[in-house]
Structures are given as structure tokens and as C-alpha cells.
Design a protein around this motif. Structure first.
Motif, PDB file in Angstrom:
ATOM      1  N   ASN A 188       0.855  -1.182   0.000  1.00 34.49           N
ATOM      2  CA  ASN A 188       0.000   0.000   0.000  1.00 34.49           C
ATOM      3  C   ASN A 188       0.894   1.236   0.000  1.00 34.49           C
ATOM      4  O   ASN A 188       1.890   1.290   0.732  1.00 34.49           O
ATOM      5  N   ILE A 189       0.534   2.214  -0.825  1.00 34.01           N
ATOM      6  CA  ILE A 189       1.356   3.417  -0.972  1.00 34.01           C
ATOM      7  C   ILE A 189       0.590   4.627  -0.444  1.00 34.01           C
ATOM      8  O   ILE A 189      -0.585   4.821  -0.762  1.00 34.01           O
ATOM      9  N   GLY A 190       1.256   5.434   0.361  1.00 30.88           N
ATOM     10  CA  GLY A 190       0.666   6.666   0.855  1.00 30.88           C
ATOM     11  C   GLY A 190       1.703   7.774   0.849  1.00 30.88           C
ATOM     12  O   GLY A 190       2.833   7.602   0.396  1.00 30.88           O
ATOM     13  N   LYS A 191       1.318   8.923   1.349  1.00 34.12           N
ATOM     14  CA  LYS A 191       2.263  10.040   1.436  1.00 34.12           C
ATOM     15  C   LYS A 191       2.043  10.791   2.735  1.00 34.12           C
ATOM     16  O   LYS A 191       0.973  10.715   3.351  1.00 34.12           O
ATOM     17  N   GLY A 192       3.076  11.476   3.184  1.00 29.93           N
ATOM     18  CA  GLY A 192       3.003  12.222   4.421  1.00 29.93           C
ATOM     19  C   GLY A 192       3.762  13.530   4.293  1.00 29.93           C
ATOM     20  O   GLY A 192       4.454  13.782   3.308  1.00 29.93           O
ATOM     21  N   LEU A 193       3.633  14.379   5.316  1.00 27.37           N
ATOM     22  CA  LEU A 193       4.287  15.680   5.328  1.00 27.37           C
ATOM     23  C   LEU A 193       4.995  15.869   6.659  1.00 27.37           C
ATOM     24  O   LEU A 193       4.415  15.650   7.724  1.00 27.37           O
ATOM     25  N   ASN A 194       6.268  16.227   6.612  1.00 28.23           N
ATOM     26  CA  ASN A 194       7.010  16.576   7.821  1.00 28.23           C
ATOM     27  C   ASN A 194       7.707  17.917   7.583  1.00 28.23           C
ATOM     28  O   ASN A 194       7.584  18.494   6.491  1.00 28.23           O
ATOM     29  N   ILE A 242       7.586  16.569   1.670  1.00 23.54           N
ATOM     30  CA  ILE A 242       6.725  15.419   1.387  1.00 23.54           C
ATOM     31  C   ILE A 242       7.551  14.131   1.378  1.00 23.54           C
ATOM     32  O   ILE A 242       8.687  14.112   0.919  1.00 23.54           O
ATOM     33  N   TYR A 243       6.963  13.066   1.889  1.00 22.53           N
ATOM     34  CA  TYR A 243       7.604  11.760   1.800  1.00 22.53           C
ATOM     35  C   TYR A 243       6.558  10.704   1.438  1.00 22.53           C
ATOM     36  O   TYR A 243       5.363  10.872   1.706  1.00 22.53           O
ATOM     37  N   LEU A 244       7.002   9.639   0.803  1.00 24.67           N
ATOM     38  CA  LEU A 244       6.129   8.528   0.428  1.00 24.67           C
ATOM     39  C   LEU A 244       6.298   7.392   1.409  1.00 24.67           C
ATOM     40  O   LEU A 244       7.400   7.142   1.914  1.00 24.67           O
ATOM     41  N   ILE A 245       5.183   6.705   1.697  1.00 26.45           N
ATOM     42  CA  ILE A 245       5.169   5.599   2.640  1.00 26.45           C
ATOM     43  C   ILE A 245       4.753   4.336   1.899  1.00 26.45           C
ATOM     44  O   ILE A 245       3.712   4.303   1.233  1.00 26.45           O
ATOM     45  N   PHE A 273      10.323   7.188   2.037  1.00 28.99           N
ATOM     46  CA  PHE A 273      11.259   7.806   1.100  1.00 28.99           C
ATOM     47  C   PHE A 273      10.903   9.280   0.932  1.00 28.99           C
ATOM     48  O   PHE A 273       9.741   9.613   0.671  1.00 28.99           O
ATOM     49  N   SER A 274      11.888  10.146   1.089  1.00 31.23           N
ATOM     50  CA  SER A 274      11.643  11.574   0.886  1.00 31.23           C
ATOM     51  C   SER A 274      11.534  11.876  -0.607  1.00 31.23           C
ATOM     52  O   SER A 274      12.200  11.251  -1.440  1.00 31.23           O
ATOM     53  N   ILE A 318       4.179   6.544  -9.415  1.00 33.04           N
ATOM     54  CA  ILE A 318       4.254   7.764 -10.225  1.00 33.04           C
ATOM     55  C   ILE A 318       3.022   8.620 -10.001  1.00 33.04           C
ATOM     56  O   ILE A 318       3.113   9.851  -9.855  1.00 33.04           O
ATOM     57  N   GLU A 319       1.849   8.005  -9.915  1.00 31.71           N
ATOM     58  CA  GLU A 319       0.615   8.761  -9.711  1.00 31.71           C
ATOM     59  C   GLU A 319       0.601   9.426  -8.336  1.00 31.71           C
ATOM     60  O   GLU A 319       0.137  10.566  -8.194  1.00 31.71           O
ATOM     61  N   ILE A 320       1.121   8.747  -7.316  1.00 32.64           N
ATOM     62  CA  ILE A 320       1.202   9.354  -5.984  1.00 32.64           C
ATOM     63  C   ILE A 320       2.134  10.567  -6.019  1.00 32.64           C
ATOM     64  O   ILE A 320       1.849  11.620  -5.422  1.00 32.64           O
ATOM     65  N   VAL A 321       3.260  10.432  -6.714  1.00 29.51           N
ATOM     66  CA  VAL A 321       4.198  11.547  -6.844  1.00 29.51           C
ATOM     67  C   VAL A 321       3.533  12.725  -7.554  1.00 29.51           C
ATOM     68  O   VAL A 321       3.634  13.883  -7.115  1.00 29.51           O
ATOM     69  N   LEU A 322       2.823  12.443  -8.646  1.00 26.66           N
ATOM     70  CA  LEU A 322       2.154  13.509  -9.392  1.00 26.66           C
ATOM     71  C   LEU A 322       1.057  14.167  -8.564  1.00 26.66           C
ATOM     72  O   LEU A 322       0.856  15.388  -8.639  1.00 26.66           O
ATOM     73  N   SER A 323       0.340  13.364  -7.771  1.00 26.00           N
ATOM     74  CA  SER A 323      -0.698  13.948  -6.913  1.00 26.00           C
ATOM     75  C   SER A 323      -0.078  14.879  -5.877  1.00 26.00           C
ATOM     76  O   SER A 323      -0.659  15.919  -5.530  1.00 26.00           O
ATOM     77  N   ALA A 324       1.113  14.530  -5.385  1.00 22.39           N
ATOM     78  CA  ALA A 324       1.813  15.413  -4.441  1.00 22.39           C
ATOM     79  C   ALA A 324       2.209  16.722  -5.127  1.00 22.39           C
ATOM     80  O   ALA A 324       2.068  17.803  -4.542  1.00 22.39           O
ATOM     81  N   LEU A 325       2.683  16.626  -6.365  1.00 24.58           N
ATOM     82  CA  LEU A 325       3.054  17.832  -7.107  1.00 24.58           C
ATOM     83  C   LEU A 325       1.845  18.719  -7.360  1.00 24.58           C
ATOM     84  O   LEU A 325       1.969  19.952  -7.409  1.00 24.58           O
ATOM     85  N   ARG A 326       0.674  18.100  -7.533  1.00 24.59           N
ATOM     86  CA  ARG A 326      -0.535  18.874  -7.780  1.00 24.59           C
ATOM     87  C   ARG A 326      -1.094  19.484  -6.494  1.00 24.59           C
ATOM     88  O   ARG A 326      -1.493  20.649  -6.470  1.00 24.59           O
ATOM     89  N   GLU A 327      -1.133  18.679  -5.434  1.00 26.64           N
ATOM     90  CA  GLU A 327      -1.868  19.062  -4.227  1.00 26.64           C
ATOM     91  C   GLU A 327      -1.012  19.719  -3.150  1.00 26.64           C
ATOM     92  O   GLU A 327      -1.529  20.447  -2.300  1.00 26.64           O
ATOM     93  N   GLU A 328       0.303  19.441  -3.161  1.00 27.56           N
ATOM     94  CA  GLU A 328       1.176  20.001  -2.128  1.00 27.56           C
ATOM     95  C   GLU A 328       2.317  20.807  -2.733  1.00 27.56           C
ATOM     96  O   GLU A 328       3.436  20.799  -2.231  1.00 27.56           O
ATOM     97  N   ALA A 329       2.032  21.510  -3.824  1.00 23.69           N
ATOM     98  CA  ALA A 329       3.086  22.242  -4.544  1.00 23.69           C
ATOM     99  C   ALA A 329       3.769  23.284  -3.666  1.00 23.69           C
ATOM    100  O   ALA A 329       4.962  23.574  -3.840  1.00 23.69           O
ATOM    101  N   ASP A 330       3.051  23.862  -2.699  1.00 19.96           N
ATOM    102  CA  ASP A 330       3.647  24.876  -1.821  1.00 19.96           C
ATOM    103  C   ASP A 330       4.585  24.249  -0.792  1.00 19.96           C
ATOM    104  O   ASP A 330       5.471  24.928  -0.260  1.00 19.96           O
TER     105      ASP A 330
END
Length: 206
Positions: free
Chosen positions: A70-76, A80-83, A97-98, A145-157
Motif C-alpha cells: 500500500n502506498i501513501g504520502k506524508g508531510l514533515n 513530502i515523503y512517500l510511505i 522515502f523523501s 508515479i501517480e502518488i508523486v504527481l498527486s503530491a506535485l498537484r496538491e502540495e506544490a507549496d
């Protein structure tokens, strides 16, 4: 992980979706859903019809790997990092992974996107990935790749991109200042490298 191989089985036999619908009397929605989603839920009746039609056994219709990811993402504070939660024989391990971005001056790519292990057990994670058959490995990479792209879209700041040794900026500011409509991205993962064209519409990745 269990996945169906309908799309590959149809391609091997040069059978189109339209032809399969006509010859099986299954609905187009049913066949398209299974063909486009390797993890689609399939009833026993539909499975029986497809196996008979393709002259394969259920073992040949599916591919299996003894692990689940299962793939997720987090913020510290660092970004952004992937889980990746990997379950193997009911034992769950978590690998983080950062997500790192840097500007690239080469003609081939505009930016480099990499995943870097946040611990010393990356080699264990890579050993887990070896257990995946090609179909599941490709699906896992697509999901990542889709999780990474979603991070670029949703957490660009919240994502920082290195422009050189001394300068950094948010990915959102980088997009605004670049005035580009597409970005050529090189994705560097522990298990392989990939390229992606990123479209920019109204100041965000699409």
C-alpha cells in the motif's frame, strides 16, 4: 497481491474488446473494466466464461505475488515523503522515502524527481520488490508515479525544488516563474528510472 491478465491475454490473441463482447455475450462495461483494471473484482460466472473463451485456467488468467503493498504520502518539516507499507506473511513493514526535486540544465530533462530512503533498510525494500511479477511490478510503478504527481498537484507549496547549490524555492513558485506549458521530468526511483511529460495548466500540474 492478485491481478488479472485479461488485457495481456486479449493482446496475445489479437482480440479486441468489441470482438470479446460479441463472442462472450458479456457486457462491454464488464470486459472493459476487467481489462483496464488488473485488480477488478470478478464473479465466478464471469471468470468461468472468460477462461473458457480464452482456453486458459484460472491460474493462467491471474498472476499472484505473496506480498501486498500500500502506498501513501506524508508531510514533515522537511517536506513530502512517500510511505510504502509492505505486508509479507502477515508481517507488515513500513518504508519511507523523501520526495526530492531539483532543476536540471540538460536538454533532455527540466527537472529531476527522486525518492531517497529515510532509513538504512532500502535494500530490504528492494528485495521485496523482486518478488513482484512483471505485471504487478509495472502496476506498482504506475501507482508510485501517480502518488508523486498527486503530491506535485496538491502540495506544490510544501515541495521544495533545488535550483542550484544555494537557491531553493517552492515547486509552486518554480512553476509560476518558469512560464512553461510542459516540464520534462526524470523520475529516479530505487528500482528504476522513468521519464514523464508534465502538463502545466493554470499554474498547476495536470
Amino acid at each position: 497481491m492478485l491481478a488479472n491478465k485479461l488485457n495481456a491475454l486479449l493482446a496475445e490473441r489479437q482480440i479486441t474488446i468489441k470482438q470479446a463482447v460479441q463472442e462472450t455475450n458479456l457486457s462491454r462495461n464488464t470486459i472493459s473494466n476487467i481489462s483496464n483494471n488488473i485488480y477488478a473484482t470478478i464473479s465466478n460466472d464471469v471468470l468461468d466464461q472468460l477462461c473458457n473463451y480464452l482456453r486458459v485456467t484460472p491460474c493462467e488468467f491471474f498472476v499472484y505475488a505473496p506480498i501486498k503493498i500500500n502506498i501513501g504520502k506524508g508531510l514533515n518539516p522537511d517536506g513530502i515523503y512517500l510511505i510504502f507499507n509492505v505486508t509479507d506473511k502477515q508481517i507488515e513493514n513500513k518504508y519511507c522515502f523523501s520526495l526530492n526535486l531539483s532543476e536540471n540544465d540538460s536538454d533532455e530533462n527540466d527537472i529531476l524527481i527522486s525518492l531517497q530512503s529515510m532509513s538504512n533498510d532500502c535494500y530490504i525494500f528492494e528485495k521485496e520488490l523482486v518478488k513482484l511479477p512483471p505485471l504487478l511490478s509495472a502496476s506498482f510503478t504506475s501507482q508510485t508515479i501517480e502518488i508523486v504527481l498527486s503530491a506535485l498537484r496538491e502540495e506544490a507549496d510544501d515541495i521544495i525544488i533545488k535550483q542550484n547549490q544555494h537557491n531553493k524555492t517552492s515547486f509552486n513558485s518554480y512553476i509560476d516563474n518558469s512560464q512553461k506549458t510542459t516540464l520534462k521530468a526524470k523520475l529516479i526511483f530505487p528500482w528504476g528510472g522513468y521519464t514523464k511529460q508534465l502538463k502545466i495548466i493554470n499554474g498547476s500540474i495536470k
